[in-house]
Design a protein around this motif. Structure first.
Motif, PDB file in Angstrom:
ATOM      1  N   LEU A  99     -11.619  41.535  -4.446  1.00 16.48           N
ATOM      2  CA  LEU A  99     -11.244  40.781  -5.642  1.00 16.48           C
ATOM      3  C   LEU A  99     -10.124  41.490  -6.405  1.00 16.48           C
ATOM      4  CD1 LEU A  99     -11.770  38.303  -7.361  1.00 16.48           C
ATOM      5  CD2 LEU A  99     -13.575  39.561  -8.552  1.00 16.48           C
ATOM      6  N   MET A 100     -10.175  42.802  -6.460  1.00 14.18           N
ATOM      7  CA  MET A 100      -9.115  43.556  -7.115  1.00 14.18           C
ATOM      8  C   MET A 100      -7.789  43.387  -6.375  1.00 14.18           C
ATOM      9  SD  MET A 100      -8.977  47.641  -7.991  1.00 14.18           S
ATOM     10  CE  MET A 100      -8.261  48.191  -6.442  1.00 14.18           C
ATOM     11  N   THR A 101      -7.860  43.394  -5.047  1.00 13.63           N
ATOM     12  CA  THR A 101      -6.656  43.182  -4.249  1.00 13.63           C
ATOM     13  C   THR A 101      -6.063  41.810  -4.532  1.00 13.63           C
ATOM     14  OG1 THR A 101      -7.603  44.590  -2.513  1.00 13.63           O
ATOM     15  CG2 THR A 101      -5.718  43.217  -1.909  1.00 13.63           C
ATOM     16  N   GLU A 102      -6.926  40.807  -4.610  1.00 11.67           N
ATOM     17  CA  GLU A 102      -6.473  39.458  -4.954  1.00 11.67           C
ATOM     18  C   GLU A 102      -5.882  39.423  -6.363  1.00 11.67           C
ATOM     19  OE1 GLU A 102      -6.345  36.393  -3.451  1.00 11.67           O
ATOM     20  OE2 GLU A 102      -6.820  37.388  -1.567  1.00 11.67           O
ATOM     21  N   ALA A 103      -6.531  40.114  -7.290  1.00 14.36           N
ATOM     22  CA  ALA A 103      -6.068  40.111  -8.675  1.00 14.36           C
ATOM     23  C   ALA A 103      -4.657  40.685  -8.801  1.00 14.36           C
ATOM     24  CB  ALA A 103      -7.041  40.888  -9.553  1.00 14.36           C
ATOM     25  N   PHE A 104      -4.346  41.722  -8.022  1.00 19.56           N
ATOM     26  CA  PHE A 104      -2.979  42.236  -7.995  1.00 19.56           C
ATOM     27  C   PHE A 104      -2.003  41.131  -7.574  1.00 19.56           C
ATOM     28  CE2 PHE A 104      -4.213  46.857  -7.866  1.00 19.56           C
ATOM     29  CZ  PHE A 104      -3.256  47.328  -8.755  1.00 19.56           C
ATOM     30  N   ALA A 105      -2.364  40.395  -6.517  1.00 21.96           N
ATOM     31  CA  ALA A 105      -1.493  39.327  -6.017  1.00 21.96           C
ATOM     32  C   ALA A 105      -1.366  38.204  -7.039  1.00 21.96           C
ATOM     33  CB  ALA A 105      -2.033  38.798  -4.690  1.00 21.96           C
ATOM     34  N   TRP A 106      -2.479  37.836  -7.667  1.00 22.27           N
ATOM     35  CA  TRP A 106      -2.429  36.801  -8.698  1.00 22.27           C
ATOM     36  C   TRP A 106      -1.491  37.219  -9.831  1.00 22.27           C
ATOM     37  CZ3 TRP A 106      -8.495  36.624  -9.101  1.00 22.27           C
ATOM     38  CH2 TRP A 106      -9.005  35.992  -7.955  1.00 22.27           C
ATOM     39  N   GLN A 112     -16.919  31.417  -8.259  1.00 22.96           N
ATOM     40  CA  GLN A 112     -16.314  31.657  -9.578  1.00 22.96           C
ATOM     41  C   GLN A 112     -14.933  32.300  -9.478  1.00 22.96           C
ATOM     42  OE1 GLN A 112     -18.543  32.798 -13.003  1.00 22.96           O
ATOM     43  NE2 GLN A 112     -20.512  32.651 -11.953  1.00 22.96           N
ATOM     44  N   TYR A 113     -14.525  32.672  -8.281  1.00 17.86           N
ATOM     45  CA  TYR A 113     -13.227  33.336  -8.134  1.00 17.86           C
ATOM     46  C   TYR A 113     -12.051  32.470  -8.570  1.00 17.86           C
ATOM     47  CZ  TYR A 113     -15.583  37.169  -5.639  1.00 17.86           C
ATOM     48  OH  TYR A 113     -16.389  38.231  -5.301  1.00 17.86           O
ATOM     49  N   PRO A 114     -12.057  31.150  -8.309  1.00 15.74           N
ATOM     50  CA  PRO A 114     -10.956  30.330  -8.840  1.00 15.74           C
ATOM     51  C   PRO A 114     -10.842  30.403 -10.362  1.00 15.74           C
ATOM     52  CG  PRO A 114     -12.105  29.129  -7.118  1.00 15.74           C
ATOM     53  CD  PRO A 114     -12.918  30.365  -7.400  1.00 15.74           C
ATOM     54  N   ARG A 115     -11.991  30.503 -11.043  1.00 15.73           N
ATOM     55  CA  ARG A 115     -11.971  30.669 -12.504  1.00 15.73           C
ATOM     56  C   ARG A 115     -11.330  31.989 -12.891  1.00 15.73           C
ATOM     57  NH1 ARG A 115     -14.969  33.412 -16.109  1.00 15.73           N
ATOM     58  NH2 ARG A 115     -16.617  34.049 -14.666  1.00 15.73           N
ATOM     59  N   LEU A 116     -11.668  33.047 -12.159  1.00 13.16           N
ATOM     60  CA  LEU A 116     -11.095  34.356 -12.437  1.00 13.16           C
ATOM     61  C   LEU A 116      -9.599  34.367 -12.122  1.00 13.16           C
ATOM     62  CD1 LEU A 116     -13.961  36.575 -10.968  1.00 13.16           C
ATOM     63  CD2 LEU A 116     -13.583  35.936 -13.370  1.00 13.16           C
ATOM     64  N   GLU A 117      -9.212  33.637 -11.089  1.00 12.48           N
ATOM     65  CA  GLU A 117      -7.790  33.519 -10.761  1.00 12.48           C
ATOM     66  C   GLU A 117      -7.031  32.841 -11.898  1.00 12.48           C
ATOM     67  OE1 GLU A 117      -4.833  31.546  -7.351  1.00 12.48           O
ATOM     68  OE2 GLU A 117      -7.010  31.369  -7.167  1.00 12.48           O
ATOM     69  N   SER A 136       6.636  31.312  -5.760  1.00 11.24           N
ATOM     70  CA  SER A 136       5.179  31.164  -5.780  1.00 11.24           C
ATOM     71  C   SER A 136       4.492  32.465  -5.371  1.00 11.24           C
ATOM     72  CB  SER A 136       4.758  30.024  -4.854  1.00 11.24           C
ATOM     73  OG  SER A 136       5.072  30.337  -3.514  1.00 11.24           O
ATOM     74  N   ALA A 137       5.145  33.223  -4.494  1.00  4.97           N
ATOM     75  CA  ALA A 137       4.572  34.491  -4.065  1.00  4.97           C
ATOM     76  C   ALA A 137       4.692  35.543  -5.153  1.00  4.97           C
ATOM     77  CB  ALA A 137       5.264  34.966  -2.800  1.00  4.97           C
ATOM     78  N   GLY A 138       5.611  35.336  -6.076  1.00  5.46           N
ATOM     79  CA  GLY A 138       5.805  36.277  -7.161  1.00  5.46           C
ATOM     80  C   GLY A 138       6.657  37.451  -6.733  1.00  5.46           C
ATOM     81  N   ARG A 139       6.765  38.400  -7.629  1.00 11.83           N
ATOM     82  CA  ARG A 139       7.625  39.538  -7.350  1.00 11.83           C
ATOM     83  C   ARG A 139       6.943  40.557  -6.445  1.00 11.83           C
ATOM     84  NH1 ARG A 139       5.989  44.039  -9.978  1.00 11.83           N
ATOM     85  NH2 ARG A 139       5.128  43.984 -12.088  1.00 11.83           N
ATOM     86  N   GLU A 140       7.753  41.428  -5.893  1.00 11.02           N
ATOM     87  CA  GLU A 140       7.243  42.515  -5.067  1.00 11.02           C
ATOM     88  C   GLU A 140       6.731  43.650  -5.958  1.00 11.02           C
ATOM     89  OE1 GLU A 140       7.099  42.500  -1.684  1.00 11.02           O
ATOM     90  OE2 GLU A 140       7.785  40.425  -1.827  1.00 11.02           O
ATOM     91  N   ILE A 141       6.011  44.588  -5.355  1.00 15.60           N
ATOM     92  CA  ILE A 141       5.686  45.830  -6.057  1.00 15.60           C
ATOM     93  C   ILE A 141       7.007  46.526  -6.373  1.00 15.60           C
ATOM     94  CG2 ILE A 141       4.499  48.065  -5.877  1.00 15.60           C
ATOM     95  CD1 ILE A 141       2.710  46.690  -3.730  1.00 15.60           C
ATOM     96  N   TRP A 142       7.122  47.043  -7.556  1.00 17.07           N
ATOM     97  CA  TRP A 142       8.369  47.713  -7.934  1.00 17.07           C
ATOM     98  C   TRP A 142       8.682  48.864  -6.982  1.00 17.07           C
ATOM     99  CZ3 TRP A 142       7.938  48.517 -13.968  1.00 17.07           C
ATOM    100  CH2 TRP A 142       8.175  47.268 -14.611  1.00 17.07           C
ATOM    101  N   THR A 143       9.962  49.064  -6.729  1.00 11.77           N
ATOM    102  CA  THR A 143      10.374  50.268  -6.022  1.00 11.77           C
ATOM    103  C   THR A 143      10.204  51.458  -6.956  1.00 11.77           C
ATOM    104  OG1 THR A 143      12.662  50.116  -6.779  1.00 11.77           O
ATOM    105  CG2 THR A 143      12.103  48.951  -4.723  1.00 11.77           C
ATOM    106  N   ILE A 155      -5.011  46.231 -14.210  1.00 13.01           N
ATOM    107  CA  ILE A 155      -5.756  45.154 -13.549  1.00 13.01           C
ATOM    108  C   ILE A 155      -7.262  45.363 -13.600  1.00 13.01           C
ATOM    109  CG2 ILE A 155      -6.106  43.941 -11.357  1.00 13.01           C
ATOM    110  CD1 ILE A 155      -3.406  43.370 -12.634  1.00 13.01           C
ATOM    111  N   TRP A 156      -7.720  46.625 -13.402  1.00  8.00           N
ATOM    112  CA  TRP A 156      -9.187  46.833 -13.319  1.00  8.00           C
ATOM    113  C   TRP A 156      -9.518  48.261 -13.721  1.00  8.00           C
ATOM    114  CZ3 TRP A 156     -11.838  42.921  -9.964  1.00  8.00           C
ATOM    115  CH2 TRP A 156     -13.228  42.955 -10.127  1.00  8.00           C
ATOM    116  N   ASN A 157     -10.351  48.412 -14.726  1.00  5.82           N
ATOM    117  CA  ASN A 157     -10.762  49.733 -15.176  1.00  5.82           C
ATOM    118  C   ASN A 157     -11.901  50.283 -14.321  1.00  5.82           C
ATOM    119  OD1 ASN A 157     -10.974  51.993 -17.181  1.00  5.82           O
ATOM    120  ND2 ASN A 157     -13.002  51.098 -17.469  1.00  5.82           N
ATOM    121  N   GLU A 158     -11.695  51.498 -13.791  1.00 10.19           N
ATOM    122  CA  GLU A 158     -12.713  52.201 -12.992  1.00 10.19           C
ATOM    123  C   GLU A 158     -13.471  51.236 -12.083  1.00 10.19           C
ATOM    124  OE1 GLU A 158     -15.020  54.908 -15.391  1.00 10.19           O
ATOM    125  OE2 GLU A 158     -13.224  56.013 -16.024  1.00 10.19           O
TER     126      GLU A 158
END
Length: 387
Positions: free
Chosen positions: A231-238, A178-183, A37-44, A204-207
């Motif tokens: 929100l960008m930080t959350e989007a990475f996790a999502w 609206q964040y749950p919708r974006l998630e 559920s947590a998903g993968r880690e940031i790649w090494t 994930i997010w342009n500029e």
């Protein structure tokens, strides 16, 4: 009696061991479920380099078909123009390009997620036919902060990107309900293509901290970065929660990259959360090389996801050989002159242009497939042929 007592004791020990084993199995299953559920880690760094080594040298463009003014018009059912997409990507393939950076939009998912994914699948079939793997961009802070579904407005004559829209827009960005919708949009889109070999990467997010001061600055959300950063930080996790086989990235585009300490907070998140490093540079060849050297400190593969603005001193002949020298992916802004009108410079928002500029700002081909400058397409073809 002694035999019976020993047997009973053995039975109790056995039951106790079975119970312990059961609890251990349950804990392992619970841990595995939590990890999934947590998903993968940031790649090494090693994982990122291994992935990059399999791609070959990446060269492409930020792609919008000439018949679309923005990402909504590109992918809405009524205006999804596969004939033009196929034709124009054929021109890209003809000069050796093997990737395209393509913008998506949260409203497309909200409007019709099933239809949106079907059209993305069709689009990926077309890109695969032309040996091109796209980088999909999920969110974007540039240009019009008030996107609307449906028929998109006509271009303003002579104005650069007069109809491009942000994702999420002003209203959704400031409204945490609206964040749950974006998630759902992020998770749903990545889950649908998480193991699709036709997709190169997820941007994930342009500029993210672009305030659009020269165009929409007066109607932009105040303190926009304060909303975007969390929100960008959350989007990475999502995104990572869906275990994508492709890398995640957010490009740095302005600021002091001398060291990690000189980065702005949003740039630190962009760098720290990215599997591969991406950046933008619309300046001279010397500045382009300087930026590459600054980002080498992170020891990860690099892709320049925007460059080449002739009126700003950024040319193919300057930047592209440098990108090849350092094995940096190179994605220039614009493929075909069209409704986005990015042959006009950024200052067209303040200065009136009544005819095609002698020096195109962006783009490579005219609508009929002839190159704006044949020496440019010859150079691209030559450099990509020897990659």
């Amino acid at each position: 009696m002694k035999f019976i007592k020993i047997s009973f004791l053995t039975l109790l020990i056995g039951l106790s061991l079975q119970n312990c084993n059961k609890k251990t199995d349950e804990k392992e299953e619970e841990a595995a479920a939590t990890e999934q559920s947590a998903g993968r880690e940031i790649w090494t760094k090693e994982q990122a380099k291994e992935w990059y080594a399999k791609q070959g040298w990446l060269v492409g463009a930020d792609f919008l078909p000439s018949t679309a003014i923005n990402q909504l018009e590109m992918f809405q059912e009524a205006s999804f123009d596969t004939a033009t997409i196929n034709r124009e990507l054929g021109w890209a393939e003809g000069i050796g390009m093997n990737t395209m950076r393509v913008y998506l939009h949260d409203l497309l998912y909200q409007q019709d997620s099933v239809g949106f994914f079907k059209r993305l699948d069709v689009f990926l079939d077309i890109t695969e036919k032309h040996k091109i793997k796209p980088v999909f961009v999920l969110f974007d802070s540039c240009w019009d902060p008030f996107p609307k579904l449906g028929t998109q407005r006509a271009p303003k004559p002579g104005v650069h990107n007069s109809g491009w829209v942000q994702s999420p827009g002003h209203d959704a960005l400031k409204d945490s309900t609206q964040y749950p919708r974006l998630e759902r949009y992020v998770k749903g889109t990545i889950a649908a293509f998480a193991n699709d070999d036709r997709v190169l990467a997820w941007d994930i997010w342009n500029e993210p901290d672009n305030g659009n001061d020269s165009s929409y600055g007066k109607i932009e959300l105040k303190n926009k970065t304060d909303y975007v950063l969390p929100l960008m930080t959350e989007a990475f996790a999502w995104a990572r929660s869906e275990n994508p086989s492709q890398p995640l990235t957010v490009g740095v585009w302005a600021g002091d990259w001398t060291s990690h300490e000189t980065l702005k907070p949003i740039e630190k998140v962009s760098i720290d959360q990215s599997d591969v490093i991406s950046f933008h540079n619309y300046d001279s060849a010397q500045e382009f090389e300087k930026r590459i050297k600054q980002l080498q400190q992170y020891d990860r593969p690099m892709i320049c996801t925007e460059y080449m603005s002739r009126g700003n001193g950024s040319f193919f002949e300057g930047s592209l050989p440098i990108a090849k020298k350092y094995n940096v992916g190179a994605i220039n802004w614009g493929l075909v002159d069209g409704k986005s009108q990015t042959i006009y410079p950024w200052d067209s928002w303040r200065k009136t242009y009544t005819k095609e500029p002698d020096l195109w700002f962006h783009d490579i081909f005219r609508k009929d497939g002839t190159p704006y400058k044949k020496e440019e397409t010859d150079l691209i073809r030559k450099l990509t042929a020897s990659k």
